[in-house]
Design a protein around this motif. Structure first.
Motif, PDB file in Angstrom:
ATOM      1  N   GLU A  76      39.855  47.584  44.503  1.00 11.38           N
ATOM      2  CA  GLU A  76      39.849  46.356  43.709  1.00 11.38           C
ATOM      3  C   GLU A  76      38.575  45.608  44.063  1.00 11.38           C
ATOM      4  O   GLU A  76      38.081  45.690  45.195  1.00 11.38           O
ATOM      5  CB  GLU A  76      41.071  45.483  44.003  1.00 11.38           C
ATOM      6  N   GLU A 112      39.754  35.268  42.288  1.00  9.99           N
ATOM      7  CA  GLU A 112      39.551  35.907  40.998  1.00  9.99           C
ATOM      8  C   GLU A 112      39.261  34.845  39.945  1.00  9.99           C
ATOM      9  O   GLU A 112      39.901  33.791  39.918  1.00  9.99           O
ATOM     10  CB  GLU A 112      40.791  36.710  40.581  1.00  9.99           C
ATOM     11  N   LYS A 137      46.576  43.780  40.585  1.00  4.73           N
ATOM     12  CA  LYS A 137      45.740  43.047  41.548  1.00  4.73           C
ATOM     13  C   LYS A 137      46.583  42.249  42.524  1.00  4.73           C
ATOM     14  O   LYS A 137      46.355  42.283  43.742  1.00  4.73           O
ATOM     15  CB  LYS A 137      44.796  42.085  40.807  1.00  4.73           C
TER      16      LYS A 137
END
Length: 246
Positions: A76, A112, A137
């Protein structure tokens, strides 16, 4: 008696052997300056916390948490993250990615930047749901990498959510009286600041200190010092003193 050959030791790939890009690109013109804004403001804090300079900041860099095929499926790439107590270089080489099975230390915070509807950033899908499942995520940061703080920033909503890892799960944090979210290990707060940066007037994600003072970036610190010097010069002239002679 026939002796069997010893099995070769298992060798796991490191950051040089794993892909450092999956061919994706920054999704909009706001994300890059947003990352710069976060990094520039927090660096003096991190430099003070780490006199040996042992920390790393990643921006859209892959964090490998498991071996898969293709390898990128096991990574990720948070838009912004900070890892304490690790060297910024590895054997004098730039970091191509952050490989958990080589480093052990997890990032302290990952952020994010939402560019869609936010479902990707809040995806709790487990990779064990079925053979074809890609881990969400949220699940990866919470259950696999176990990042203590996870922030989801939505510029379109002028909002940020912060989650703290408590025992085995993320708990959504509540803002303080200033509308900010404290990150105690850093002694800072995270929140929304409406203002202009690199010719864009937007609700930016920024840091404050524990007293509620905005952490300034380099240009802002320089402007603040310029204004301070101008005020001092004006005061000296009021007293009949030439500032150039002081």
């Amino acid at each position: 008696m026939t002796l069997s050959k010893p099995k070769p030791a298992l060798s796991l790939p490191d950051h040089r052997q794993l892909p450092e890009s999956d061919a994706t690109f920054v999704k909009n013109f706001q994300e890059h300056p947003q990352s710069l804004l976060l990094t520039s403001a927090i660096r003096p804090i991190l430099d003070a916390l780490h006199p040996d300079s042992h920390y790393a900041i990643g921006q859209d860099c892959g964090i490998y948490w498991r071996l898969t095929e293709p390898p990128e499926r096991g990574a990720e790439a948070p838009d912004w993250f900070y890892v304490p107590n690790v060297p910024p270089l590895l054997n004098d080489e730039r970091r191509r990615s952050y490989v958990m099975w080589k480093e052990i230390i997890a990032p302290l915070i990952a952020i994010e930047f939402v560019s869609g509807d936010g479902s990707e950033e809040r995806d709790t899908t487990s990779p064990f749901a079925n053979d074809d499942s890609k881990a969400g995520k949220f699940w990866v940061y919470e259950q696999a990498i176990r990042i203590p703080f996870y922030a989801i920033y939505e510029v379109e909503k002028a909002a940020v959510e912060v989650y703290k890892l408590v025992a085995q799960n993320y708990q959504k944090c509540s803002p303080n009286e200033r509308g900010h979210y404290p990150i105690p290990p850093l002694g800072v707060e995270l929140g929304i600041w409406q203002g202009e940066y690199i010719n864009q007037s937007l609700p930016w994600l920024r840091w404050w200190d524990s007293e509620g003072n905005l952490l300034l970036i380099g240009d802002e610190r320089a402007e603040q010092e310029k204004q301070r010097a101008e005020r001092l010069a004006a005061k000296l002239r009021e007293l009949g003193i030439d500032p150039d002679e002081v």
